[in-house]
Write a protein that holds these residues in place. Structure first.
Motif, short mmCIF file in Angstrom:
data_model
loop_
_atom_site.label_atom_id
_atom_site.label_comp_id
_atom_site.label_asym_id
_atom_site.label_seq_id
_atom_site.Cartn_x
_atom_site.Cartn_y
_atom_site.Cartn_z
N ASP A 78 0.86 -1.18 0.00
CA ASP A 78 0.00 0.00 0.00
C ASP A 78 0.90 1.23 0.00
O ASP A 78 1.16 1.84 1.04
CB ASP A 78 -0.92 -0.02 1.23
CG ASP A 78 -1.98 1.05 1.17
OD1 ASP A 78 -1.85 1.98 0.36
OD2 ASP A 78 -2.96 0.96 1.94
N VAL A 79 1.39 1.60 -1.19
CA VAL A 79 2.36 2.68 -1.29
C VAL A 79 1.76 4.01 -0.83
O VAL A 79 2.43 4.80 -0.15
CB VAL A 79 2.88 2.80 -2.75
CG1 VAL A 79 3.78 4.02 -2.91
CG2 VAL A 79 3.65 1.53 -3.13
N GLU A 80 0.52 4.25 -1.17
CA GLU A 80 -0.13 5.50 -0.77
C GLU A 80 -0.13 5.65 0.75
O GLU A 80 0.03 6.75 1.29
CB GLU A 80 -1.56 5.53 -1.31
CG GLU A 80 -2.31 6.83 -1.07
CD GLU A 80 -1.78 7.99 -1.89
OE1 GLU A 80 -2.04 9.15 -1.52
OE2 GLU A 80 -1.09 7.74 -2.90
N ARG A 81 -0.27 4.54 1.45
CA ARG A 81 -0.35 4.57 2.91
C ARG A 81 1.02 4.53 3.57
O ARG A 81 1.23 5.18 4.59
CB ARG A 81 -1.20 3.37 3.35
CG ARG A 81 -1.40 3.23 4.85
CD ARG A 81 -2.20 1.98 5.13
NE ARG A 81 -2.29 1.68 6.54
CZ ARG A 81 -2.48 0.47 7.03
NH1 ARG A 81 -2.58 -0.57 6.22
NH2 ARG A 81 -2.57 0.28 8.33
N PHE A 82 1.95 3.77 3.01
CA PHE A 82 3.20 3.51 3.70
C PHE A 82 4.39 4.33 3.21
O PHE A 82 5.44 4.34 3.85
CB PHE A 82 3.57 2.03 3.58
CG PHE A 82 2.72 1.10 4.40
CD1 PHE A 82 2.43 1.39 5.72
CD2 PHE A 82 2.22 -0.07 3.86
CE1 PHE A 82 1.65 0.54 6.49
CE2 PHE A 82 1.45 -0.93 4.61
CZ PHE A 82 1.15 -0.62 5.94
N TRP A 135 7.08 4.23 10.67
CA TRP A 135 5.83 4.70 10.05
C TRP A 135 4.89 3.52 9.78
O TRP A 135 3.68 3.63 10.00
CB TRP A 135 6.13 5.45 8.75
CG TRP A 135 4.89 6.02 8.12
CD1 TRP A 135 4.10 5.46 7.17
CD2 TRP A 135 4.27 7.26 8.48
NE1 TRP A 135 3.04 6.26 6.86
CE2 TRP A 135 3.11 7.38 7.67
CE3 TRP A 135 4.57 8.27 9.38
CZ2 TRP A 135 2.26 8.48 7.73
CZ3 TRP A 135 3.74 9.38 9.44
CH2 TRP A 135 2.59 9.47 8.64
N ARG A 136 5.43 2.42 9.35
CA ARG A 136 4.60 1.25 9.09
C ARG A 136 3.99 0.70 10.39
O ARG A 136 2.83 0.29 10.41
CB ARG A 136 5.43 0.17 8.38
CG ARG A 136 5.71 0.50 6.92
CD ARG A 136 6.73 -0.41 6.27
NE ARG A 136 6.88 -0.04 4.88
CZ ARG A 136 6.26 -0.63 3.87
NH1 ARG A 136 5.44 -1.66 4.10
NH2 ARG A 136 6.43 -0.22 2.64
N ILE A 137 4.80 0.69 11.45
CA ILE A 137 4.28 0.24 12.75
C ILE A 137 3.15 1.16 13.20
O ILE A 137 2.10 0.70 13.67
CB ILE A 137 5.41 0.20 13.79
CG1 ILE A 137 6.45 -0.87 13.42
CG2 ILE A 137 4.84 -0.07 15.19
CD1 ILE A 137 7.71 -0.80 14.26
#
Length: 500
Positions: free
Chosen positions: A20-24, A299-301
């Motif tokens: 999910d590039v937009e999110r991560f 950021w992912r966490i």
């Protein structure tokens, strides 16, 4: 906040197309350089984030109201492209015109689809002229770039160059067919398209033209592959120079693997490196500045657990105990990577799986809902297997029998060894495998892909183990006192730390 051990499946995908590039996505200095049009070539090792950056550029263009066209070369008809190669220039330049044509046509196709009010009479006429050319040859202005090079050549009978607009009639370009080679005709069409673009000037939206997946079909032994990639790099130098001179907001960006770029040899390479290239290089410091892998994983966490403050993200997923009493868990993980996002995400995902397995098998351990040192240790074996497979994807095209030289390292039996140790193991492997490389060549191959590092004295730092991924500019020293196998391969090769 979500429960890490029961509600979180992963910290995201290791392949950008599955993520999910937009999110991560985390913006880095490389992203800023590309967005501002300062750089036009992205070079990075496999897994360094090129495709994520490519997708992020497309998302960013949409958000800011700019235009983008993403060109990925899976199933691209290279044979058709080859027909338009010039026969009148050096081999490294023979694809320049075809790449320029592709870039110009894709730029116009994107602009035509979005052009609206605001153009003056001459600008509208320029757009209409190119629209007629595209419809004549393709039946549409909305093109599939994979069909850009018709087998029978381009039809030019309706191309009408107006001197009052372009100040150059380009002679016989308006004829239906030409006796020129396809490559020569293409050069003339390109000049006509450039002049049409110059009529538009800066009165157009910003357009990004992105080239990705150029490694598909890569064969280091085929000069045609190298020639077409070199042709693209040279074409973009010409394109950028011309549009910059005329202040036209079109930004081509090429995404290319480091090992492929390193194999290319052509006259303007150093100019491209100095002025137009950005290299994807990440660091594993514990801060969030620059291209920070810690920022990326934190950021992912944060996103997965629903943590409000980014500074609290790491401690929400990993406990506070140092590994081996001295090393932060994050740097224990990155020590086993090539400092690539893909590696760090994979290690974190495997540690999460290990923590979830532990919680199922040992209910009493559920009191700590975070990843522990035991989970990190359990993740090292599957991670090492992953790491070896990643190397195979990268090296097999260059040296199909590369894993035979891993077996030399397995025979050595230790992560740290001398050249004499390697030579003895090499002779054993030579009797078992048909080794094509010499001892010197095999050591150089292992260093080239950072499988092997060497002991080196550095002023102010003492003795360090130098791996190429840490500094590609450092040449290999085959007579070093000691060599060291990359930590990510220790488990898959069954190595001890040192020879006893």
């Amino acid at each position: 906040m979500r429960n890490l051990l029961s509600e979180v499946e992963s910290f995201g995908g290791t392949a950008a197309e599955d993520d999910d590039v937009e999110r991560f996505f985390v913006e880095t200095p490389a992203f800023a350089s590309l967005a501002k049009g300062r750089k036009h070539l992205v070079v990075g090792r496999k897994g360094a984030g090129k495709t994520a950056l490519y997708l992020a550029m497309i998302n960013s263009a949409e958000r800011e109201g700019s235009l983008s066209v993403g060109l990925t070369f899976k199933q691209y008809p290279w044979a058709a492209h080859l027909k338009y190669a010039s026969t009148e220039v050096d081999s490294t330049e023979r694809f320049v015109s075809s790449w320029l044509f592709l870039t110009l046509v894709e730029t116009f196709s994107t602009l035509i689809e979005s052009s609206g009010p605001g153009l003056n009479r001459d600008q509208r006429r320029a757009v209409d002229d190119v629209s007629k050319f595209l419809r004549q040859n393709y039946g549409t202005t909305h093109l599939d770039f994979k069909h850009l090079f018709p087998a029978g050549g381009l039809r030019l009978d309706k191309v009408d160059v107006k001197p009052e607009i372009l100040k150059n009639s380009l002679g016989g370009i308006s004829q239906a067919r030409t006796s020129e080679s396809l490559g020569a005709t293409l050069a003339r069409v390109n000049d006509w398209l450039f002049k049409k673009l110059e009529v538009l000037g800066d009165n157009i939206p910003k357009v990004y033209v992105l080239f990705d997946e150029l490694d598909l079909g890569f064969d280091p032994n085929k000069s045609e592959y190298s020639d077409r990639v070199i042709g693209l790099l040279l074409a973009m130098r010409i394109f950028v120079s011309r549009i910059t001179r005329n202040k036209i907001p079109v930004h081509p960006i090429i995404f290319l693997r480091t090992d492929i770029f390193d194999l290319l040899h052509f006259g303007d390479k150093n100019k491209i490196v100095n002025a137009e290239m950005v290299e994807l290089a990440w660091h594993d410091q514990l801060n969030h500045t620059g291209a920070s892998l810690k920022h990326l994983i934190d950021w992912r966490i944060k996103e997965e657990l629903g943590v409000e403050d980014l500074d609290d993200a790491w401690g929400s997923a990993f406990d506070d105990q140092l590994t081996r009493g001295t090393q932060h868990k994050f740097q224990h993980m990155t020590f086993r990577t090539f400092l690539r996002p893909r590696d760090v995400i994979q290690f974190a995902n495997l540690a999460l799986i290990a923590a979830q397995t532990r919680a199922r098998m040992e209910p009493e351990s559920k009191d700590d809902l975070r990843i522990t040192n035991l989970d990190i240790k359990a993740a090292r074996v599957p991670y090492s297997t992953y790491f070896r497979r990643e190397l195979d994807d990268e090296i097999a095209a260059v040296e199909p029998s590369w894993q035979h030289y891993l077996e030399v390292l397995r025979t050595v039996g230790a992560a740290k060894f001398t050249r004499a140790d390697y030579e003895g193991a090499f002779e054993i492997a030579r009797r078992k495998f048909a080794l094509k490389l010499s001892i010197e060549e095999s050591l150089s191959l292992l260093y080239q892909f950072s499988i092997l590092g060497f002991e080196r004295a550095v002023t102010g730092a003492g003795l360090i183990y130098q791996f190429r991924y840490l500094d590609p500019s450092v040449p290999f020293e085959s007579d070093a006192s000691y060599f060291y196998v990359h930590r990510g391969l220790k488990e898959t090769l069954g190595l001890t730390e040192t020879l006893t």
